[in-house]
Every structure is written in C-alpha cells, then in structure tokens.
Motif scaffolding. Structure first.
Motif, PDB file in Angstrom:
ATOM      1  N   SER A 345       0.851  -1.197   0.000  1.00 45.62           N
ATOM      2  CA  SER A 345       0.000   0.000   0.000  1.00 45.62           C
ATOM      3  C   SER A 345       0.884   1.242   0.000  1.00 45.62           C
ATOM      4  O   SER A 345       1.887   1.290   0.720  1.00 45.62           O
ATOM      5  CB  SER A 345      -0.911   0.015   1.230  1.00 45.62           C
ATOM      6  N   LEU A 346       0.501   2.225  -0.796  1.00 46.73           N
ATOM      7  CA  LEU A 346       1.224   3.484  -0.842  1.00 46.73           C
ATOM      8  C   LEU A 346       0.252   4.613  -0.520  1.00 46.73           C
ATOM      9  O   LEU A 346      -0.802   4.739  -1.160  1.00 46.73           O
ATOM     10  CB  LEU A 346       1.868   3.696  -2.204  1.00 46.73           C
ATOM     11  N   PHE A 347       0.593   5.407   0.500  1.00 46.13           N
ATOM     12  CA  PHE A 347      -0.223   6.547   0.910  1.00 46.13           C
ATOM     13  C   PHE A 347       0.546   7.830   0.610  1.00 46.13           C
ATOM     14  O   PHE A 347       1.747   7.925   0.887  1.00 46.13           O
ATOM     15  CB  PHE A 347      -0.541   6.482   2.409  1.00 46.13           C
ATOM     16  N   LEU A 348      -0.168   8.820   0.049  1.00 46.49           N
ATOM     17  CA  LEU A 348       0.424  10.116  -0.228  1.00 46.49           C
ATOM     18  C   LEU A 348      -0.463  11.192   0.388  1.00 46.49           C
ATOM     19  O   LEU A 348      -1.660  11.274   0.094  1.00 46.49           O
ATOM     20  CB  LEU A 348       0.565  10.345  -1.736  1.00 46.49           C
ATOM     21  N   TYR A 349       0.140  12.018   1.264  1.00 50.30           N
ATOM     22  CA  TYR A 349      -0.588  13.077   1.973  1.00 50.30           C
ATOM     23  C   TYR A 349      -0.095  14.443   1.489  1.00 50.30           C
ATOM     24  O   TYR A 349       1.119  14.655   1.336  1.00 50.30           O
ATOM     25  CB  TYR A 349      -0.340  13.003   3.481  1.00 50.30           C
ATOM     26  N   ALA A 350      -1.018  15.362   1.266  1.00 51.95           N
ATOM     27  CA  ALA A 350      -0.684  16.780   1.156  1.00 51.95           C
ATOM     28  C   ALA A 350      -0.882  17.378   2.546  1.00 51.95           C
ATOM     29  O   ALA A 350      -1.926  17.149   3.187  1.00 51.95           O
ATOM     30  CB  ALA A 350      -1.587  17.473   0.138  1.00 51.95           C
ATOM     31  N   VAL A 351       0.120  18.128   3.046  1.00 51.59           N
ATOM     32  CA  VAL A 351       0.113  18.557   4.447  1.00 51.59           C
ATOM     33  C   VAL A 351       0.364  20.058   4.543  1.00 51.59           C
ATOM     34  O   VAL A 351       1.289  20.590   3.913  1.00 51.59           O
ATOM     35  CB  VAL A 351       1.196  17.810   5.258  1.00 51.59           C
ATOM     36  N   ASN A 352      -0.440  20.723   5.369  1.00 55.22           N
ATOM     37  CA  ASN A 352      -0.207  22.121   5.750  1.00 55.22           C
ATOM     38  C   ASN A 352       0.075  22.152   7.246  1.00 55.22           C
ATOM     39  O   ASN A 352      -0.739  21.680   8.056  1.00 55.22           O
ATOM     40  CB  ASN A 352      -1.418  22.998   5.427  1.00 55.22           C
ATOM     41  N   ASP A 353       1.236  22.697   7.619  1.00 55.31           N
ATOM     42  CA  ASP A 353       1.648  22.698   9.024  1.00 55.31           C
ATOM     43  C   ASP A 353       1.347  23.999   9.753  1.00 55.31           C
ATOM     44  O   ASP A 353       1.281  24.008  10.987  1.00 55.31           O
ATOM     45  CB  ASP A 353       3.149  22.410   9.131  1.00 55.31           C
TER      46      ASP A 353
END
Length: 400
Positions: A345-353
């Motif tokens: 499984s491959l997960f890709l997140y776009a993240v704002n910190d």
C-alpha cells in the motif's frame, strides 16, 4: 503438606539399624510412600540370613561379616526412582516494575515511566508530597502489546513542590514488591514550552499530540479545533475527536490549546487531496528497483507531501518532507522489498503545518499537520533469478 515435602527420606527404622544377628522384618509396610525398604542378603560366615534395610543403611552385622551388595548400581537406580518425592510447585509471583523514573513535564505536571511486568493486570501508583507519607494515587491498567515501557502523567500539581512516587504490579490476589522510589520537584515558575504535533488533522479522526520541552506527554490541556473539543486518550496519548463538523478541503482549522503557561494558537487550511498517477492500482512492481511515484495536484501548493510505502513484513518506508512543489518522488531500490503476501500500500498526503501561525508557549518544531490523502494498492514481486539489484530487463546481445 505431604510427608514428602517435610521428610522426603526418613532414616532407616530401628529394626533395621540395631546390631542384631537375628533376621527381623516389620509386621507391616512403613507408613510413608516416600521411603523404600528392600531386602538384602546379610551373610555372616556361619549362616545366611535375610534382613530388611533401606538402601543407605547397613545390615547390622560387623564389617568383617558383611559381603558387598551384588549389583549395587541396580539397587541404587531402583531406590532413586522409588524414593523420588513429588515437589510442590512454587507459588506464583509478580516481578516489580523496573527502571521507574519521574521527569518534570511542566510546573504542574510530572511524567512517569516504567518497564512493563509480565503477568500484570494493573499497576498501583502511590505518591508522597514533600516529607509526608505515601498515599494511593491511581490504578493504571496494564497495556497489552506495544512497547516494553508504559507511562503516566500526573497533572494538576503545585509549582515548586517535591513529589515522590512508587509503583507495583498487581493481578488478582498477587502484588509485586514496590519499585524503587522516584523523586522530583516541579519548577516554581511557569516556564515550560510545548511541542504541538498534529496527526493528520482533517474532517475525520483528527489527532493531536502535546509534549513538553522535557519530552513528557501533557494530558491536562484544553484543546479545541474550530470550537470542537479534542479529548485526551491514553493510549495512544493524543487528543482526539471523531470528526470536525463542516470541515472540507479549503476550510481553515483554528487550533486553541490552554495550558498552565498560557494559550497556544495556530491555524492552517485543509489542502486538496493529491491524485496518484503511478504506480497504478494492481500494478506488478519488481523488487530491488527504484520506484518512481508521480501525482497531480490542484490548488495552492501545500507545505509538504508525506509518502508512506508499507506492507506486511519488512516493507515500511517513509518520506516525510517532500517539497510541496514536487509532483514526483523516487523510492530507493533497496527499500522496494517484497512484503508478506506480495501486496503493498502506498499513501500520499498533502500537508499544511501552519508553522508561522503558532503563538504562545510553543516550541519552533510544532506543526499542525492538517492533511488530505490518497492511496493505491499494488503488488511487489521477486526479481527474476540472476538479475542484479536495480537492473532493468535483460536484452539480447547486439548482432555483429
């Protein structure tokens, strides 16, 4: 208690020990099943007589009139077998918690850590304030599985006060010995700063971790996101809510944390979810070759992308800080390994910190971790025999 436990091998009876030349025999067997009397031939030179004795006793005649026992090894083996006594099993016990430590978390909190005890159901924690006496503080359930260390945070304390703790393991009627005591004093001034770590804050299952600058989990803060309270849970030691009503892509999340030192605030918008273009669903990826992941993204670039490749067994690779301007990333060949069962499984997140938005008693490493994700499932298969790592398909040699 059985006679075996108190007298496993009594002395030979008097009728066997007395120095008499007249053969005697007990009228009844000895009363203990732990002992074994066996007949032996005592043969004075003048006559032969049957005597009864224990294997360790003498025949009662003088040394000059005694003949060595025939086949002594056989008698000893039989005697050892028949005189063996069943042993009572030792009573069950619990070991005491080891490596018990106390660490200042803030002016009003102390973090406690100890090694788990096998067989424990819970831990009883006691506390002493100043020079007073120990008194019960809390019973903490034993955490099954996970790390070998368990922790607890004692909050609501008085600044500038010395506290002493001890802990023991319990299970039903069993109690271990008390651990060594751990003593620490809270600082007089409220000078603690906190590291805030959002774990995929978003529309559903938002989690947030709050740790002091000394590494102690702080469990008594008041945390809200857009007015929705997040409740502390242990384990895993985070503040959590099932959902954030009305939160969708583009919604700005406003974080508010109340601690003894003041109020921490921050804000960040929920990003769009990226769209993976490679690898494709159900693709067959050969192990030990670089794996290039590509994606599309609409809207303003996020602060970063977070990639996680995982599967059963050894497959577990994380790239946590991919630039928000990137649209591809290559996983090294040595990290592309076959998982148990072959499915990955491959997960890709776009993240704002929202790092620039933080204010209050907060560490600069804090991040809101507001995220949106996508994922894909595919196969990783073994490389053909003889193909070196990172090599492409074999080609036929060129014709001369």
């Amino acid at each position: 208690m059985s006679r075996c436990a108190t007298n496993p091998l009594p002395r030979a009876p008097a009728w066997c020990r007395r120095p008499s030349s007249t053969p005697t025999k007990p009228s009844a067997p000895p009363p203990s099943y732990c002992c074994f009397w066996m007949p032996t031939r005592c043969s004075p030179r003048s006559r032969s007589a049957t005597r009864y004795r224990t294997p360790a006793s003498g025949c009662g005649s003088t040394a000059a009139n005694r003949r060595p026992m025939k086949y002594p090894w056989l008698y000893l083996a039989v005697a050892a077998f028949l005189t063996a006594c069943p042993q009572n099993p030792p009573p069950p016990t619990l070991g005491r918690p080891g490596d018990f430590t106390a660490t200042v978390g803030s002016s009003t909190s102390i973090g406690l850590r100890w090694l788990k005890v096998e067989g424990a159901a819970a831990y009883q924690l006691e506390r002493k304030v100043g020079s007073g006496s120990f008194s019960p503080l809390v019973s903490i359930p034993h955490e099954m599985g996970g790390p070998l260390v368990q922790s607890h945070t004692d909050s609501g304390l008085t600044p500038g006060t010395r506290y002493t703790y001890r802990i023991r393991a319990v299970n039903a009627g069993l109690q271990s010995e008390w651990s060594t005591s751990a003593e620490v004093e809270t600082p007089a001034a409220a000078s603690t700063r906190y590291r805030v770590s959002g774990y995929w804050l978003g529309a559903s299952d938002p989690n947030l971790y709050l740790v002091t600058d000394t590494g102690v989990v702080f469990s008594s803060a008041t945390v809200t996101v857009n007015g929705t309270p997040l409740t502390y849970r242990n384990p895993p030691g985070s503040y959590y809510a099932p959902s954030l009503p009305g939160a969708t892509a583009g919604t700005v999340l406003n974080l508010n944390i109340t601690v003894p030192e003041g109020t921490i605030t921050a804000s960040a918008a929920i990003p769009q979810a990226p769209s993976l273009t490679a690898p494709a669903a159900d693709a067959r990826i050969t192990e030990n070759r670089p794996l290039t992941v590509t994606w599309n993204y609409t809207g303003p670039d996020p602060d970063r992308f977070y990639l996680h490749l995982l599967g059963d067994g050894p497959l577990n690779y994380v790239a946590a800080n991919i630039s928000g301007a990137e649209r591809s990333f290559t996983i090294p060949a040595d990290q592309v390994v076959v998982p148990a069962g072959g499915r990955a499984s491959l997960f890709l997140y776009a993240v704002n910190d929202g790092k620039a938005s933080f204010s209050g008693p907060v560490l600069p490493t804090s991040a809101m971790g507001v995220a949106a994700s996508t994922s894909v499932i595919f196969d990783i298969v073994p490389a053909p025999p003889g193909l070196p790592a990172g090599a492409g398909p074999r080609r036929a040699p060129a014709l001369p």
